[in-house]
Design a protein around this motif. Sequence first.
Motif, PDB file in Angstrom:
ATOM      1  N   TYR A  29     -27.422 -54.906-122.596  1.00 30.20           N
ATOM      2  CA  TYR A  29     -27.082 -53.549-122.159  1.00 30.20           C
ATOM      3  C   TYR A  29     -28.336 -52.719-122.372  1.00 30.20           C
ATOM      4  O   TYR A  29     -28.740 -52.426-123.457  1.00 30.20           O
ATOM      5  CB  TYR A  29     -25.876 -52.979-122.922  1.00 30.20           C
ATOM      6  CG  TYR A  29     -25.999 -53.044-124.418  1.00 30.20           C
ATOM      7  CD1 TYR A  29     -26.553 -51.993-125.132  1.00 30.20           C
ATOM      8  CD2 TYR A  29     -25.595 -54.163-125.122  1.00 30.20           C
ATOM      9  CE1 TYR A  29     -26.690 -52.055-126.509  1.00 30.20           C
ATOM     10  CE2 TYR A  29     -25.732 -54.234-126.496  1.00 30.20           C
ATOM     11  CZ  TYR A  29     -26.276 -53.173-127.176  1.00 30.20           C
ATOM     12  OH  TYR A  29     -26.419 -53.242-128.539  1.00 30.20           O
ATOM     13  N   GLY A  30     -28.976 -52.403-121.317  1.00 28.06           N
ATOM     14  CA  GLY A  30     -30.231 -51.668-121.443  1.00 28.06           C
ATOM     15  C   GLY A  30     -31.233 -52.167-120.428  1.00 28.06           C
ATOM     16  O   GLY A  30     -30.834 -52.529-119.346  1.00 28.06           O
ATOM     17  N   PRO A  31     -32.497 -52.171-120.734  1.00 25.11           N
ATOM     18  CA  PRO A  31     -33.087 -52.474-122.032  1.00 25.11           C
ATOM     19  C   PRO A  31     -32.911 -51.317-123.017  1.00 25.11           C
ATOM     20  O   PRO A  31     -32.892 -50.156-122.637  1.00 25.11           O
ATOM     21  CB  PRO A  31     -34.556 -52.710-121.723  1.00 25.11           C
ATOM     22  CG  PRO A  31     -34.811 -51.940-120.485  1.00 25.11           C
ATOM     23  CD  PRO A  31     -33.526 -51.944-119.721  1.00 25.11           C
ATOM     24  N   ARG A  32     -32.786 -51.683-124.271  1.00 27.49           N
ATOM     25  CA  ARG A  32     -32.547 -50.703-125.328  1.00 27.49           C
ATOM     26  C   ARG A  32     -33.102 -51.253-126.637  1.00 27.49           C
ATOM     27  O   ARG A  32     -32.850 -52.405-126.980  1.00 27.49           O
ATOM     28  CB  ARG A  32     -31.047 -50.472-125.456  1.00 27.49           C
ATOM     29  CG  ARG A  32     -30.648 -49.417-126.427  1.00 27.49           C
ATOM     30  CD  ARG A  32     -29.117 -49.251-126.368  1.00 27.49           C
ATOM     31  NE  ARG A  32     -28.706 -48.028-126.978  1.00 27.49           N
ATOM     32  CZ  ARG A  32     -28.637 -46.854-126.375  1.00 27.49           C
ATOM     33  NH1 ARG A  32     -28.950 -46.753-125.115  1.00 27.49           N
ATOM     34  NH2 ARG A  32     -28.243 -45.785-127.011  1.00 27.49           N
ATOM     35  N   VAL A  33     -33.851 -50.435-127.356  1.00 27.65           N
ATOM     36  CA  VAL A  33     -34.329 -50.823-128.686  1.00 27.65           C
ATOM     37  C   VAL A  33     -33.154 -50.627-129.638  1.00 27.65           C
ATOM     38  O   VAL A  33     -32.664 -49.514-129.803  1.00 27.65           O
ATOM     39  CB  VAL A  33     -35.536 -49.971-129.133  1.00 27.65           C
ATOM     40  CG1 VAL A  33     -35.975 -50.364-130.538  1.00 27.65           C
ATOM     41  CG2 VAL A  33     -36.687 -50.109-128.150  1.00 27.65           C
ATOM     42  N   ILE A  34     -32.655 -51.714-130.231  1.00 29.82           N
ATOM     43  CA  ILE A  34     -31.485 -51.609-131.100  1.00 29.82           C
ATOM     44  C   ILE A  34     -31.815 -51.791-132.580  1.00 29.82           C
ATOM     45  O   ILE A  34     -30.960 -51.601-133.432  1.00 29.82           O
ATOM     46  CB  ILE A  34     -30.381 -52.602-130.677  1.00 29.82           C
ATOM     47  CG1 ILE A  34     -30.888 -54.031-130.657  1.00 29.82           C
ATOM     48  CG2 ILE A  34     -29.817 -52.203-129.332  1.00 29.82           C
ATOM     49  CD1 ILE A  34     -29.795 -55.063-130.408  1.00 29.82           C
ATOM     50  N   ARG A  35     -33.057 -52.168-132.865  1.00 27.50           N
ATOM     51  CA  ARG A  35     -33.482 -52.261-134.264  1.00 27.50           C
ATOM     52  C   ARG A  35     -34.969 -51.984-134.343  1.00 27.50           C
ATOM     53  O   ARG A  35     -35.747 -52.457-133.526  1.00 27.50           O
ATOM     54  CB  ARG A  35     -33.202 -53.649-134.843  1.00 27.50           C
ATOM     55  CG  ARG A  35     -33.775 -53.794-136.243  1.00 27.50           C
ATOM     56  CD  ARG A  35     -33.448 -55.092-136.930  1.00 27.50           C
ATOM     57  NE  ARG A  35     -34.323 -55.324-138.052  1.00 27.50           N
ATOM     58  CZ  ARG A  35     -34.364 -54.606-139.174  1.00 27.50           C
ATOM     59  NH1 ARG A  35     -33.540 -53.597-139.341  1.00 27.50           N
ATOM     60  NH2 ARG A  35     -35.211 -54.884-140.133  1.00 27.50           N
ATOM     61  N   PHE A  36     -35.348 -51.222-135.368  1.00 28.53           N
ATOM     62  CA  PHE A  36     -36.755 -51.011-135.688  1.00 28.53           C
ATOM     63  C   PHE A  36     -36.860 -50.817-137.190  1.00 28.53           C
ATOM     64  O   PHE A  36     -36.117 -50.027-137.772  1.00 28.53           O
ATOM     65  CB  PHE A  36     -37.330 -49.782-134.980  1.00 28.53           C
ATOM     66  CG  PHE A  36     -38.772 -49.552-135.337  1.00 28.53           C
ATOM     67  CD1 PHE A  36     -39.764 -50.302-134.741  1.00 28.53           C
ATOM     68  CD2 PHE A  36     -39.113 -48.625-136.296  1.00 28.53           C
ATOM     69  CE1 PHE A  36     -41.092 -50.122-135.100  1.00 28.53           C
ATOM     70  CE2 PHE A  36     -40.439 -48.429-136.659  1.00 28.53           C
ATOM     71  CZ  PHE A  36     -41.426 -49.183-136.053  1.00 28.53           C
ATOM     72  N   GLY A  37     -37.738 -51.553-137.815  1.00 25.15           N
ATOM     73  CA  GLY A  37     -37.921 -51.393-139.251  1.00 25.15           C
ATOM     74  C   GLY A  37     -38.797 -52.486-139.821  1.00 25.15           C
ATOM     75  O   GLY A  37     -39.350 -53.316-139.095  1.00 25.15           O
ATOM     76  N   PHE A  38     -38.905 -52.475-141.145  1.00 25.64           N
ATOM     77  CA  PHE A  38     -39.639 -53.524-141.836  1.00 25.64           C
ATOM     78  C   PHE A  38     -38.785 -54.788-141.873  1.00 25.64           C
ATOM     79  O   PHE A  38     -37.554 -54.712-142.000  1.00 25.64           O
ATOM     80  CB  PHE A  38     -39.987 -53.093-143.262  1.00 25.64           C
ATOM     81  CG  PHE A  38     -41.026 -52.010-143.311  1.00 25.64           C
ATOM     82  CD1 PHE A  38     -42.365 -52.320-143.116  1.00 25.64           C
ATOM     83  CD2 PHE A  38     -40.666 -50.700-143.539  1.00 25.64           C
ATOM     84  CE1 PHE A  38     -43.331 -51.330-143.147  1.00 25.64           C
ATOM     85  CE2 PHE A  38     -41.622 -49.698-143.576  1.00 25.64           C
ATOM     86  CZ  PHE A  38     -42.956 -50.011-143.377  1.00 25.64           C
ATOM     87  N   LYS A  39     -39.412 -55.938-141.760  1.00 24.90           N
ATOM     88  CA  LYS A  39     -38.692 -57.209-141.830  1.00 24.90           C
ATOM     89  C   LYS A  39     -37.904 -57.274-143.134  1.00 24.90           C
ATOM     90  O   LYS A  39     -38.452 -57.019-144.203  1.00 24.90           O
ATOM     91  CB  LYS A  39     -39.663 -58.382-141.749  1.00 24.90           C
ATOM     92  CG  LYS A  39     -40.304 -58.534-140.400  1.00 24.90           C
ATOM     93  CD  LYS A  39     -41.263 -59.711-140.394  1.00 24.90           C
ATOM     94  CE  LYS A  39     -41.927 -59.838-139.044  1.00 24.90           C
ATOM     95  NZ  LYS A  39     -42.923 -60.920-139.031  1.00 24.90           N
ATOM     96  N   GLY A  40     -36.617 -57.573-143.029  1.00 25.07           N
ATOM     97  CA  GLY A  40     -35.758 -57.664-144.202  1.00 25.07           C
ATOM     98  C   GLY A  40     -35.278 -56.324-144.727  1.00 25.07           C
ATOM     99  O   GLY A  40     -34.493 -56.269-145.664  1.00 25.07           O
TER     100      GLY A  40
END
Length: 66
Positions: A29-40
Amino acid sequence: MVEKLEYAGYPNNYRVSAGNLEAIVTADYGPRVIRFGFKGGPNELGELPHLSMDTPYGQWRIRGGH
């Protein structure tokens, strides 16, 4: 690095990572950025999978992301 993965119950997502940072972009559904952050670490974008609402057209869900 780019890799395809399942995320949040959707099969067509792509993780883009560089060093300790990662972004997950969905093609379902998108394209859409659904997560952004530091690994873990926590997602800096909203994730509310438990919130939904019944409508005359079916169930509506907050997808989160940006």
